[in-house]
Design a protein around this motif. Structure first.
Motif, PDB file in Angstrom:
ATOM      1  N   TRP A   1       3.833  15.600  28.516  1.00 40.28           N
ATOM      2  CA  TRP A   1       2.429  15.437  28.937  1.00 40.28           C
ATOM      3  C   TRP A   1       2.271  15.848  30.398  1.00 40.28           C
ATOM      4  CZ3 TRP A   1      -2.208  15.476  27.242  1.00 40.28           C
ATOM      5  CH2 TRP A   1      -3.267  14.932  27.970  1.00 40.28           C
TER       6      TRP A   1
ATOM      7  N   PHE B   1       2.329  19.584  30.673  1.00 40.21           N
ATOM      8  CA  PHE B   1       1.064  20.139  30.201  1.00 40.21           C
ATOM      9  C   PHE B   1      -0.013  20.003  31.278  1.00 40.21           C
ATOM     10  CE2 PHE B   1      -3.124  19.181  28.452  1.00 40.21           C
ATOM     11  CZ  PHE B   1      -3.407  20.384  27.830  1.00 40.21           C
TER      12      PHE B   1
ATOM     13  N   ASP C   1       0.498  22.388  34.196  1.00 38.65           N
ATOM     14  CA  ASP C   1       0.135  23.750  33.851  1.00 38.65           C
ATOM     15  C   ASP C   1      -1.383  23.894  33.739  1.00 38.65           C
ATOM     16  OD1 ASP C   1       1.100  26.407  33.209  1.00 38.65           O
ATOM     17  OD2 ASP C   1       0.253  26.039  31.214  1.00 38.65           O
ATOM     18  N   ALA C   2      -2.060  22.902  33.211  1.00 34.59           N
ATOM     19  CA  ALA C   2      -3.512  22.950  33.054  1.00 34.59           C
ATOM     20  C   ALA C   2      -4.216  22.999  34.415  1.00 34.59           C
ATOM     21  CB  ALA C   2      -3.998  21.741  32.259  1.00 34.59           C
TER      22      ALA C   2
END
Length: 61
Positions: free
Chosen positions: A51, A54, A57-58
């Motif tokens: 998580w 993620f 990267d987001a």
């Protein structure tokens, strides 16, 4: 077994038509993610490190 306690993002605006996810972090070792428009649908279960990767990267996008 403890139930997931999902929370919607503060960015969702509360509109039913918005495309949002809900995240639950109340179960140790698990981050659960689901579609806020389909709360009876599939739940994606991730380890916290996945998580975090993620999210990192987001943020770059």
């Amino acid at each position: 077994m403890t139930e997931f306690e999902f929370a919607k993002s503060s960015y969702s605006g509360g509109d039913a038509g918005q495309e949002c996810v809900e995240v639950a972090r109340n179960i140790p070792g698990t981050v659960a993610v689901r579609d806020s428009k389909d709360t009876a649908g599939a739940i994606l279960r991730l380890v916290p490190s996945a998580w975090a990767a993620f999210l990192a990267d987001a943020v770059r996008e």
